[in-house]
Design an enzyme around this catalytic site. Structure first.
Site, PDB file in Angstrom:
ATOM      1  N   GLU A 184      -1.038  -6.084 -26.313  1.00  0.00           N
ATOM      2  CA  GLU A 184      -1.105  -4.621 -26.401  1.00  0.00           C
ATOM      3  C   GLU A 184      -2.441  -4.170 -26.983  1.00  0.00           C
ATOM      4  OE1 GLU A 184      -0.869  -2.820 -29.396  1.00  0.00           O
ATOM      5  OE2 GLU A 184      -0.328  -4.357 -30.835  1.00  0.00           O
ATOM      6  N   CYS A 200       2.334   0.351 -38.120  1.00  0.00           N
ATOM      7  CA  CYS A 200       3.789   0.482 -38.200  1.00  0.00           C
ATOM      8  C   CYS A 200       4.487  -0.879 -38.179  1.00  0.00           C
ATOM      9  CB  CYS A 200       4.305   1.350 -37.055  1.00  0.00           C
ATOM     10  SG  CYS A 200       3.796   0.791 -35.422  1.00  0.00           S
TER      11      CYS A 200
END
Length: 338
Positions: free
Chosen positions: A108, A55
């Site tokens: 992350e 994304c």
């Protein structure tokens, strides 16, 4: 590292959130760029490739034949703000990305899983090369080692956790609301897991493949499944709608939902897809709140300084792994000449 040339004909063409808006990334995904890469691969100009599509970024990692002019490929992409890197710098970029240091959320976890999945898919389809296999195996090892030793994710700030936190801040009494999730990809499954752990009782899931959503029901006993063809019926019953599919077109269209939204019920839409799933025209209704990826990053500002310090303290891991890779590639180069 920057002055050494231990890898040649390795490139990365990057389209990321840093230089391209969601609209630009959407248009690139729709441009059939994969077909163009495959054409060069079939001709033998590209010896191997790995495509990472998330994304936040679309990245094409390539090994080309020695006399191939890479601009012949780049000119096929009629887009501004292309980030093009080669050889050592391209390798450093991959290590940076896989450790999460190039992400909005430093360190992350999702990007490591995404790159692994992309690499193994290309490996299985025989699209990689010996050089790419060495580089990506080393990068994956680095991503795991960096997270294990730095413990950067002890304070969970992944995209799924930020998305759930964002929803909780925007929607009052969310425990009493009905949440409808469209798509069962990695991100939506992670979001579903978080709501499940919270004990949320009003969860509905749909997916174009009914089998996949049915399989989820075996894991999460507190969810309901819906047929994809019934999505508008369930949007009508829901308070929160989260969508993150891999479809190249709109999933929730204005024409299909406008009559539903006239009921003046307040609804919260979170579109986490690229290209986007939900028609932005629905914001014409005062009772509708539509958010996308660009809207949720403000939450990341919390704990940023702590993560930056962790990155600085453990950056030596990346340097050590790069040196190990250099030795591997030099050995490979030596053996190939024998």
């Amino acid at each position: 590292m920057q002055n050494s040339i231990f890898c040649q004909n390795f490139f990365v063409i990057s389209f990321s959130y840093k230089k391209m808006s969601i609209e630009e990334r959407e248009n690139f995904v729709k441009s059939k760029y994969k077909t163009k890469i495959e054409n060069f691969f079939e001709k033998g100009d590209i010896l191997g490739y790995v495509i990472v599509e998330t994304c936040l970024r679309i990245e094409i990692y390539l090994e080309t034949k020695k006399d191939f002019e890479i601009n012949n490929l780049i000119y096929q992409f009629d887009f501004q703000n292309i980030n093009f890197l080669k050889n050592d710098v391209a390798i450093f970029h991959l290590f940076d990305v896989i450790c999460g240091l190039d992400s909005v959320i430093k360190g992350e976890d999702q990007v490591l899983a995404q790159i692994k999945k992309a690499y193994f898919k290309c490996l299985e389809n025989k699209k990689t090369s010996k050089l790419l296999n060495i580089i990506f195996n080393s990068a994956i090892e680095t991503g795991k080692k960096f997270r294990t030793e730095s413990k950067i994710n002890e304070k969970n700030m992944s995209l799924d956790s930020i998305s759930v936190k964002f929803i909780k801040e925007k929607v009052k009494n969310i425990e009493d609301k009905t949440i409808f999730i469209i798509g069962v990809g990695d991100l939506t499954q992670s979001i579903l897991t978080l709501f499940h752990k919270m004990g949320h009782k009003n969860l509905i899931v749909t997916n174009r493949s009914e089998r996949k959503s049915t399989e989820l029901k075996k894991v999460y006993d507190n969810i309901r499944t819906a047929k994809f063809s019934q999505k508008y019926e369930f949007i009508k019953k829901s308070d929160v709608i989260i969508s993150a599919t891999s479809a190249p077109h709109l999933i929730v269209e204005y024409s299909g939902i406008k009559d539903i939204l006239r009921d003046e019920k307040e609804r919260f839409f979170l579109d986490l897809a690229v290209p986007r799933d939900i028609d932005s025209k629905i914001t014409a209704f005062k009772n509708v709140f539509l958010y996308n990826l660009d809207d949720i990053w403000e939450l990341y500002n919390q704990n940023v300084e702590k993560r930056e310090q962790i990155v600085e303290n453990f950056f030596y891991i990346i340097k050590e792994q790069l040196e190990k890779l250099k030795i591997k590639l030099e050995k490979q180069k030596k053996y190939s000449k024998i």
